[in-house]
Design an enzyme around this catalytic site. Structure first.
Site, PDB file in Angstrom:
ATOM      1  N   LYS A  76     106.734  21.925  68.213  1.00  0.00           N
ATOM      2  CA  LYS A  76     105.703  20.882  68.162  1.00  0.00           C
ATOM      3  C   LYS A  76     104.720  21.072  69.305  1.00  0.00           C
ATOM      4  O   LYS A  76     103.504  20.931  69.124  1.00  0.00           O
ATOM      5  CB  LYS A  76     106.360  19.493  68.229  1.00  0.00           C
ATOM      6  CG  LYS A  76     107.002  19.092  66.906  1.00  0.00           C
ATOM      7  CD  LYS A  76     107.931  17.894  67.033  1.00  0.00           C
ATOM      8  CE  LYS A  76     108.663  17.672  65.693  1.00  0.00           C
ATOM      9  NZ  LYS A  76     109.765  16.727  65.780  1.00  0.00           N
ATOM     10  N   GLN A 119     112.163  12.503  69.764  1.00  0.00           N
ATOM     11  CA  GLN A 119     112.943  13.398  68.911  1.00  0.00           C
ATOM     12  C   GLN A 119     114.314  12.786  68.601  1.00  0.00           C
ATOM     13  O   GLN A 119     115.034  12.370  69.500  1.00  0.00           O
ATOM     14  CB  GLN A 119     113.109  14.755  69.618  1.00  0.00           C
ATOM     15  CG  GLN A 119     113.822  15.805  68.787  1.00  0.00           C
ATOM     16  CD  GLN A 119     113.025  16.210  67.546  1.00  0.00           C
ATOM     17  OE1 GLN A 119     111.817  16.448  67.605  1.00  0.00           O
ATOM     18  NE2 GLN A 119     113.698  16.271  66.404  1.00  0.00           N
ATOM     19  N   ASP A 153     105.029   9.249  63.914  1.00  0.00           N
ATOM     20  CA  ASP A 153     106.139   9.572  63.017  1.00  0.00           C
ATOM     21  C   ASP A 153     106.173   8.616  61.822  1.00  0.00           C
ATOM     22  O   ASP A 153     106.833   8.893  60.821  1.00  0.00           O
ATOM     23  CB  ASP A 153     107.475   9.446  63.778  1.00  0.00           C
ATOM     24  CG  ASP A 153     108.133  10.787  64.038  1.00  0.00           C
ATOM     25  OD1 ASP A 153     107.760  11.771  63.374  1.00  0.00           O
ATOM     26  OD2 ASP A 153     109.030  10.835  64.893  1.00  0.00           O
TER      27      ASP A 153
END
Ligand code: NAD
Length: 291
Positions: A54, A98, A121
């Protein structure tokens, strides 16, 4: 094999190039790059690889990446305090924590702590609710990637029969909602579904997000269907999807490979959400059709 292979890797690369071009436009207008903060708690090797990838993709798109690492034994308050700082940091447009998190940390509390305007997200209940009722908001990245591949392949999805296998909050449910919003007739199948084979057999679109290697058999697929395989399963034979690729490719019109299908779309859609978040935060608009 008769099916066309849906090249998610190439589609994602083209999307990232469009994002990079729009990032340049944003930088010129805002005087700064869009910023994505990624938080990794602990040292799980798979999570570390995801975070590194990422970070690389963020830089390659011309965005600013901020990586924060906390020790595996950190207390929840420490992580929440970091999120509070990121929520008010003007250089940060998107925040990603994460998953999975260590056991002592309540993942729901963490998701709730993220400012919904920076929730790239799309996991915050605010954004989940927006998707459910059709209000603009951040859509989870993997489901958004599935939808983009389907639209690219099929164009208008109106009236098509879609079966989504798997009802997780991060993949199956949002995919079903996106397909409903595009006027598909959607069946959401899961572990308690009876006679999955006959349900899959009537589908023009099959999206498999189960987490079981090759559980969707080629014989279940309707000839001419489009198959999107979200599964990433590590086996002795390497990484395989949730669909028996060879069997399904013999009857489907198009299918995503694993790897190289949905996977690359996830990071590209994360960058897309970050770019959108950056624009919204300072009241700018992205040109229609630019992404
Ligand atoms: P999950 O474990 O949270 O959910 C799995 C779902 O499958 C559940 O809703 C369950 O009801 C259903 N299921 C289980 N067994 C079933 C069966 N026999 N028949 C029908 N349904 C069944 O998993 P998830 O987080 O949604 O992920 C699914 C898969 O997608 C995994 O392989 C994961 O690695 C992969 N994934 C890929 C990406 C990507 O970027 N490509 C992103 C997220 C997840």
């Amino acid at each position: 094999m008769s099916a066309d292979i849906i090249d998610g890797k190439a589609f994602a690369a083209a999307l990232r190039a469009r994002i990079a071009a729009q990032t340049e436009v944003f930088r010129a207008a805002a005087g700064r790059a869009p910023g994505l903060a990624v938080v990794l708690v602990g040292d799980d090797p798979a999570s570390a690889v995801y975070v590194r990838n990422k970070g690389k993709a963020t830089m390659a798109a011309g965005m600013a990446g901020f990586e924060h690492r906390l020790p595996v034994d950190c207390v929840q308050a420490e992580l929440l305090a970091l999120i509070d700082r990121l929520n008010v940091d003007p250089a940060v447009d998107g925040i990603l924590v994460q998953m999975p998190l260590p056991r002592q940390i309540d993942a729901d509390a963490v998701i709730l702590a993220i400012d919904p305007a920076k929730d790239v997200d799309g996991f915050h209940p605010d954004n989940v609710g927006r998707l459910a009722i059709g209000m603009p908001g951040f859509v989870p990245c993997t489901p958004q990637g599935c939808l983009m591949l389907l639209r690219d392949r099929l164009g208008d999805l109106s009236g098509l029969d879609a079966v989504v296998i798997g009802r997780s909050a991060i993949v199956g449910k949002p995919v079903a909602q996106l397909l409903t919003a595009t006027n598909c007739t959607v069946t959401l199948a899961h572990s308690r579904t009876r006679d999955l084979a006959s349900i899959v057999r009537r589908a023009d679109i099959v999206v498999a997000a189960v987490g079981q290697p090759q559980m969707v058999k080629g014989a279940w697929i309707k000839p001419g269907a489009t198959v999107i395989d979200v599964g990433i399963n590590r086996t002795e034979a390497g990484i395989v999807g949730d669909v028996d690729f060879g069997g399904a490719a013999a009857v489907a019109a198009a299918i995503t490979p694993v790897p190289g299908g949905v996977g690359p779309m996830t990071i590209a859609c994360l960058l897309r959400n970050t770019l959108i978040a950056a624009h919204i935060r300072i009241g700018l608009h992205i040109a229609e059709g630019a992404l």
